[in-house]
Design a protein around this motif. Structure first.
Motif, PDB file in Angstrom:
ATOM      1  N   UNK A 134     -42.011 -82.842 104.407  1.00 41.98           N
ATOM      2  CA  UNK A 134     -42.006 -83.808 103.305  1.00 41.98           C
ATOM      3  C   UNK A 134     -40.812 -84.747 103.361  1.00 41.98           C
ATOM      4  N   UNK A 135     -41.055 -86.015 103.086  1.00 42.56           N
ATOM      5  CA  UNK A 135     -40.027 -87.036 103.236  1.00 42.56           C
ATOM      6  C   UNK A 135     -38.771 -86.730 102.433  1.00 42.56           C
ATOM      7  N   UNK A 136     -38.933 -86.164 101.242  1.00 42.67           N
ATOM      8  CA  UNK A 136     -37.761 -85.906 100.402  1.00 42.67           C
ATOM      9  C   UNK A 136     -36.854 -84.822 100.960  1.00 42.67           C
ATOM     10  N   UNK A 137     -37.367 -84.035 101.904  1.00 42.39           N
ATOM     11  CA  UNK A 137     -36.567 -82.964 102.507  1.00 42.39           C
ATOM     12  C   UNK A 137     -36.169 -83.255 103.956  1.00 42.39           C
ATOM     13  N   UNK A 138     -36.686 -84.325 104.509  1.00 39.08           N
ATOM     14  CA  UNK A 138     -36.435 -84.604 105.924  1.00 39.08           C
ATOM     15  C   UNK A 138     -35.165 -85.432 106.104  1.00 39.08           C
ATOM     16  N   UNK A 139     -34.625 -85.421 107.309  1.00 40.81           N
ATOM     17  CA  UNK A 139     -33.446 -86.221 107.651  1.00 40.81           C
ATOM     18  C   UNK A 139     -33.405 -86.366 109.167  1.00 40.81           C
ATOM     19  N   UNK A 140     -32.703 -87.351 109.678  1.00 38.37           N
ATOM     20  CA  UNK A 140     -32.651 -87.558 111.139  1.00 38.37           C
ATOM     21  C   UNK A 140     -31.930 -86.399 111.837  1.00 38.37           C
ATOM     22  N   UNK A 141     -32.304 -86.192 113.084  1.00 37.94           N
ATOM     23  CA  UNK A 141     -31.633 -85.187 113.910  1.00 37.94           C
ATOM     24  C   UNK A 141     -30.377 -85.812 114.505  1.00 37.94           C
ATOM     25  N   UNK A 142     -29.226 -85.249 114.195  1.00 35.80           N
ATOM     26  CA  UNK A 142     -27.954 -85.814 114.641  1.00 35.80           C
ATOM     27  C   UNK A 142     -27.197 -84.878 115.592  1.00 35.80           C
ATOM     28  N   UNK A 143     -27.961 -84.084 116.332  1.00 35.94           N
ATOM     29  CA  UNK A 143     -27.333 -83.176 117.276  1.00 35.94           C
ATOM     30  C   UNK A 143     -27.069 -81.821 116.659  1.00 35.94           C
ATOM     31  N   UNK A 144     -26.442 -80.960 117.439  1.00 41.94           N
ATOM     32  CA  UNK A 144     -26.177 -79.594 116.981  1.00 41.94           C
ATOM     33  C   UNK A 144     -24.762 -79.210 117.397  1.00 41.94           C
TER      34      UNK A 144
END
Length: 282
Positions: A134-144
């Motif tokens: 869901x869009x409200x819970x998603x965010x870009x992947x910025x590495x680990x």
């Protein structure tokens, strides 16, 4: 984020809470992980949601040591203990199941492999990619965690601030996890106190230390850490190689057990009997 143990829903669970005191994308970690667990069809009850101070999720508690703790005897000075291929295989089975469903974990590291009494669990799926969130819970992947970041991930994060979590990068991270757990050495050399951008630049260069893990595991790790993702084996190929290595190790152990002298009240019975003597009777 805080993690607490609780006995909810007649099962031993862990409750994770993200306090939303500082409004950042990371405050969506816990519900995002909850949605991933549902998407992959986890057979254990999990729930997630929001409360007045942020977000939460609840999931089963996994009992057992993590990979780094399990292989601590291998890293002791002068130790002759080698990592067992069956334990490495257990750490491959979990991401192999995830990859077969079209997902990438995105945050493979030793602390996320919990070696339980019946199987190895791969935990912390908040960064996983492969299905709808869901869009409200998603965010870009910025590495680990940079110690386990593949060169292509590091380069992308340095260039754009974001990257794409891939199964090939999971394989690299698994190789780096096996290496550091077995030897205590990171795949890429940089100062312990180096800032994260400096660490990433070292990883992005593609230059790494020679792999000095013992036995067949060393050669396999070496291929998993290939700087070109196209040169790395798939997780299924890694699993196949470790299954064969585990079978060979088991066969050696059985042979050594059969060949070991049997101790009787009279001493080493095979040696005594072959010399033409009978063991003493007490």
């Amino acid at each position: 984020m805080s993690v607490t143990e609780s006995g909810t829903w007649n099962s031993y669970s862990q409750a994770k809470r993200d306090a939303a005191c500082i409004p950042t994308a990371r405050t969506t970690l816990t519900p995002r992980e909850g949605t991933v667990l549902h998407r992959i069809g986890s057979d254990d009850s999990a729930a997630y949601g929001e409360w007045e101070r942020g977000t939460w999720n609840v999931q089963p508690w996994r009992e057992g040591p993590d990979l780094y703790e399990l292989w601590k005897p291998c890293r002791e000075p002068g130790s002759r203990t080698e990592p067992h291929s069956s334990e490495a295989l257990g750490c491959v089975e979990a991401p192999a199941e995830l990859h077969a469903m079209g997902w990438a974990h995105g945050d493979v590291q030793p602390a996320h492999f919990i070696i339980g009494p019946e199987r190895t669990h791969l935990i912390d799926l908040a960064l996983a990619r492969g299905g709808h969130v869901p869009e409200q819970y998603d965010f870009p992947f910025r590495g680990c965690l940079v110690h386990y970041e593949a060169p292509e991930i590091a380069r992308s994060v340095l260039a754009t601030g974001e990257a794409e979590a891939t199964q090939e990068a999971d394989v690299y991270a698994l190789g780096a996890s096996l290496l550091i757990s077995a030897t205590g050495r990171r795949a890429v050399e940089y100062p312990d106190d180096a800032p994260r951008p400096e660490q990433r630049r070292a990883v992005a260069s593609g230059r790494r230390r020679p792999v000095r893990a013992p036995g067949e595991l060393g050669g396999l790790i070496d291929t998993m850490l290939s700087p070109d993702p196209g040169d790395r084996p798939t997780i299924q190929e890694v699993r196949g190689a470790l299954r064969q290595a585990s079978l060979r190790a088991d066969a050696v152990a059985v042979r050594e057990t059969r060949e070991a002298p049997r101790i009787s009240p009279g001493g080493l019975w095979p040696a005594v009997h072959s010399a033409g003597f009978e063991p003493a009777t007490f």
